[in-house]
Design a protein around this motif. Structure first.
Motif, PDB file in Angstrom:
ATOM      1  N   PRO A  65      -4.726  -5.294 -10.364  1.00 32.13           N
ATOM      2  CA  PRO A  65      -5.709  -5.739 -11.687  1.00 32.13           C
ATOM      3  C   PRO A  65      -4.562  -6.283 -13.123  1.00 32.13           C
ATOM      4  N   ALA A  66      -5.042  -6.928 -13.900  1.00 34.34           N
ATOM      5  CA  ALA A  66      -4.528  -6.943 -14.785  1.00 34.34           C
ATOM      6  C   ALA A  66      -4.462  -5.599 -15.466  1.00 34.34           C
ATOM      7  N   ARG A  67      -4.614  -4.755 -15.925  1.00 40.40           N
ATOM      8  CA  ARG A  67      -4.697  -3.793 -15.587  1.00 40.40           C
ATOM      9  C   ARG A  67      -5.008  -2.504 -14.785  1.00 40.40           C
ATOM     10  N   GLY A  68      -4.613  -0.929 -15.028  1.00 42.96           N
ATOM     11  CA  GLY A  68      -4.746  -0.401 -13.951  1.00 42.96           C
ATOM     12  C   GLY A  68      -4.052  -0.375 -12.828  1.00 42.96           C
ATOM     13  N   PRO A  69      -4.276   0.210 -11.484  1.00 43.72           N
ATOM     14  CA  PRO A  69      -3.858   0.443 -10.938  1.00 43.72           C
ATOM     15  C   PRO A  69      -4.409  -0.219  -9.739  1.00 43.72           C
ATOM     16  N   LEU A  70      -3.569  -1.255  -8.203  1.00 38.68           N
ATOM     17  CA  LEU A  70      -4.394  -0.902  -7.618  1.00 38.68           C
ATOM     18  C   LEU A  70      -4.987  -0.154  -7.007  1.00 38.68           C
ATOM     19  N   THR A  71      -6.153  -0.297  -6.265  1.00 37.69           N
ATOM     20  CA  THR A  71      -7.328   0.182  -5.387  1.00 37.69           C
ATOM     21  C   THR A  71      -7.527   0.131  -4.417  1.00 37.69           C
ATOM     22  N   ILE A  72      -7.278   0.486  -3.388  1.00 36.44           N
ATOM     23  CA  ILE A  72      -6.732   0.506  -1.311  1.00 36.44           C
ATOM     24  C   ILE A  72      -8.209   0.749  -1.131  1.00 36.44           C
ATOM     25  N   LEU A  73      -9.096   0.604  -0.271  1.00 36.46           N
ATOM     26  CA  LEU A  73      -9.559   1.140   0.372  1.00 36.46           C
ATOM     27  C   LEU A  73      -9.270   1.287   1.969  1.00 36.46           C
ATOM     28  N   GLU A  74      -8.692   2.560   2.520  1.00 34.74           N
ATOM     29  CA  GLU A  74      -8.627   2.158   4.526  1.00 34.74           C
ATOM     30  C   GLU A  74      -9.609   2.280   4.939  1.00 34.74           C
ATOM     31  N   VAL A  75     -10.476   1.140   5.536  1.00 31.70           N
ATOM     32  CA  VAL A  75     -11.379   2.360   6.456  1.00 31.70           C
ATOM     33  C   VAL A  75     -10.968   2.494   8.066  1.00 31.70           C
ATOM     34  N   GLY A  76     -11.391   3.419   8.426  1.00 30.98           N
ATOM     35  CA  GLY A  76     -10.728   3.607   9.790  1.00 30.98           C
ATOM     36  C   GLY A  76      -9.274   4.389   9.786  1.00 30.98           C
ATOM     37  N   CYS A  77      -8.958   5.282   8.455  1.00 27.35           N
ATOM     38  CA  CYS A  77      -7.396   5.355   7.864  1.00 27.35           C
ATOM     39  C   CYS A  77      -7.142   5.503   8.956  1.00 27.35           C
ATOM     40  N   GLY A  78      -7.553   6.565  10.183  1.00 24.92           N
ATOM     41  CA  GLY A  78      -7.440   8.020  10.815  1.00 24.92           C
ATOM     42  C   GLY A  78      -6.092   8.924  10.073  1.00 24.92           C
ATOM     43  N   THR A  79      -4.383   8.994  10.859  1.00 25.89           N
ATOM     44  CA  THR A  79      -3.468   9.687  10.644  1.00 25.89           C
ATOM     45  C   THR A  79      -2.706   9.135   9.242  1.00 25.89           C
ATOM     46  N   GLY A  80      -3.680   8.390   8.420  1.00 23.03           N
ATOM     47  CA  GLY A  80      -2.744   7.292   7.877  1.00 23.03           C
ATOM     48  C   GLY A  80      -1.199   6.915   7.523  1.00 23.03           C
ATOM     49  N   ALA A  81      -1.176   5.754   9.111  1.00 24.57           N
ATOM     50  CA  ALA A  81       0.253   6.018   9.263  1.00 24.57           C
ATOM     51  C   ALA A  81      -0.138   4.456   8.177  1.00 24.57           C
ATOM     52  N   PHE A  83      -0.037   4.503   4.851  1.00 28.07           N
ATOM     53  CA  PHE A  83       0.651   5.012   3.693  1.00 28.07           C
ATOM     54  C   PHE A  83       1.573   4.475   3.766  1.00 28.07           C
ATOM     55  N   GLN A  84       2.938   4.238   4.040  1.00 27.15           N
ATOM     56  CA  GLN A  84       4.652   3.864   3.770  1.00 27.15           C
ATOM     57  C   GLN A  84       4.084   2.733   3.947  1.00 27.15           C
ATOM     58  N   PHE A  85       3.235   1.845   4.451  1.00 31.39           N
ATOM     59  CA  PHE A  85       3.476   0.362   3.183  1.00 31.39           C
ATOM     60  C   PHE A  85       3.210   0.352   1.951  1.00 31.39           C
ATOM     61  N   LYS A 111       3.592  13.546   2.885  1.00 32.78           N
ATOM     62  CA  LYS A 111       4.408  12.327   2.469  1.00 32.78           C
ATOM     63  C   LYS A 111       4.809  11.108   2.157  1.00 32.78           C
ATOM     64  N   ASN A 112       3.576  11.138   1.338  1.00 35.90           N
ATOM     65  CA  ASN A 112       3.606   9.051   0.304  1.00 35.90           C
ATOM     66  C   ASN A 112       3.441   9.802  -0.675  1.00 35.90           C
ATOM     67  N   HIS A 113       4.537  10.486  -1.501  1.00 39.14           N
ATOM     68  CA  HIS A 113       3.405  10.484  -3.118  1.00 39.14           C
ATOM     69  C   HIS A 113       4.500   9.077  -3.655  1.00 39.14           C
ATOM     70  N   HIS A 114       4.183   8.331  -3.280  1.00 44.77           N
ATOM     71  CA  HIS A 114       3.883   7.201  -4.206  1.00 44.77           C
ATOM     72  C   HIS A 114       2.627   6.497  -4.603  1.00 44.77           C
ATOM     73  N   LEU A 115       2.077   7.445  -3.696  1.00 42.19           N
ATOM     74  CA  LEU A 115       0.722   7.131  -3.881  1.00 42.19           C
ATOM     75  C   LEU A 115      -0.679   8.489  -4.295  1.00 42.19           C
ATOM     76  N   THR A 116      -1.959   7.947  -4.661  1.00 42.80           N
ATOM     77  CA  THR A 116      -2.306   8.391  -5.925  1.00 42.80           C
ATOM     78  C   THR A 116      -3.658   8.873  -4.452  1.00 42.80           C
ATOM     79  N   TYR A 117      -4.641   9.534  -4.570  1.00 41.98           N
ATOM     80  CA  TYR A 117      -4.975   9.842  -3.103  1.00 41.98           C
ATOM     81  C   TYR A 117      -6.472  10.187  -3.994  1.00 41.98           C
ATOM     82  N   GLU A 118      -7.323   9.433  -4.589  1.00 45.36           N
ATOM     83  CA  GLU A 118      -8.441   9.236  -4.937  1.00 45.36           C
ATOM     84  C   GLU A 118      -9.481  10.490  -3.889  1.00 45.36           C
ATOM     85  N   LYS A 119     -10.180   9.437  -2.680  1.00 51.18           N
ATOM     86  CA  LYS A 119     -10.974  10.827  -1.432  1.00 51.18           C
ATOM     87  C   LYS A 119     -11.062  10.699  -0.412  1.00 51.18           C
TER      88      LYS A 119
END
Length: 241
Positions: A65-81, A83-85, A111-119
């Motif tokens: 978005p023009a303001r604020g961070p990109l918000t990603i919803l991962e469906v079926g996130c599994g082990t978080g494979a 995240f690094q991308f 292992k992926n501190h560059h992200l903010t985990y919402e829930k």
């Protein structure tokens, strides 16, 4: 009866004990150990598919978005494979119907501190009520549409939670060309594959559902992944709401 249907029936008959285990409600026990196996598979898969994933997820920032961070919803996130991308600074909401992934998911988060985990929400792709309408910029779904019970409903839910102009990113294995021996093999082993893959189906024409989902623009490519022949055929890309 064709030879393919005959041998599929034979394999299905051999799977009778598994059918009975599932009918008795005992198959849920496998869901406890499935994440351990998948964590090893996804580590190997990421190495093999690294360039393809990098190319796919390079486009994520275009939907910030023009303001604020990109918000990603991962469906079926599994082990978080994946995240690094993801680009640094984005917010990630995770859902998966299997609660036993949380241990491995937590490890990926650390292992992926560059992200903010919402829930993290225990939810199927067909029922994302934990996520509000038009509340995310991107929905990511990789190696998930092969196992959802209702693919069309899963895509409807993805479109519901996406804001206007947001995108649905996908990377999925699909059924092979009908003229190939792989197509024959996929159908024959499917009864057994379903159980060992926790509901995974290697015979799906996923691209047809994506084409009919109602995206305003769909970037879809068919590729051949350098992995086992039974899951070599893939579709990759993204659709814009």
């Amino acid at each position: 009866m064709s030879w393919m249907k005959f041998w599929t029936a034979v394999v299905s008959a051999l799977c009778l004990p598994l059918h009975l285990i599932r009918a008795a409600g005992l198959y849920e026990g496998y869901k406890r150990i499935f994440p351990m196996w998948l964590s090893r598979f996804t580590a190997a898969y990421n190495k093999i598919m690294q360039e393809e994933k990098q190319q796919l997820f390079r486009s994520l920032s275009e939907f910030a978005p023009a303001r604020g961070p990109l918000t990603i919803l991962e469906v079926g996130c599994g082990t978080g494979a994946n995240f690094q991308f993801y680009p640094a600074g984005c917010r990630v909401i995770c859902t998966d119907p299997n609660p036993h992934f949380q241990k491995y998911l937590k490890s990926s988060m650390e292992k992926n501190h560059h992200l903010t985990y919402e829930k993290f929400a225990v939810a199927s792709g067909e029922d994302l009520r934990a996520v509000a309408d038009e509340s995310v910029d991107v929905v990511v779904c990789t190696l998930v549409l092969c196992s959802v019970a209702d693919m069309a409903q899963t895509l409807r839910e993805a479109l519901r939670v996406l804001r206007h102009g947001g995108a649905f990113f996908f990377l999925e294995h699909v059924v092979a060309d009908p003229s190939s021996w792989t197509y024959f093999l996929q159908h024959v082993i499917q009864p057994a594959w379903y159980y060992f893959g926790d509901g995974c189906e290697v015979t799906r024409e996923t691209w047809k559902y994506l084409e009919n989902a109602g995206f305003s623009d769909l970037k879809l490519r068919h590729i051949e992944a350098p992995i086992a022949r039974v899951v070599k055929a893939h579709v990759v890309g993204y659709g814009i709401k």
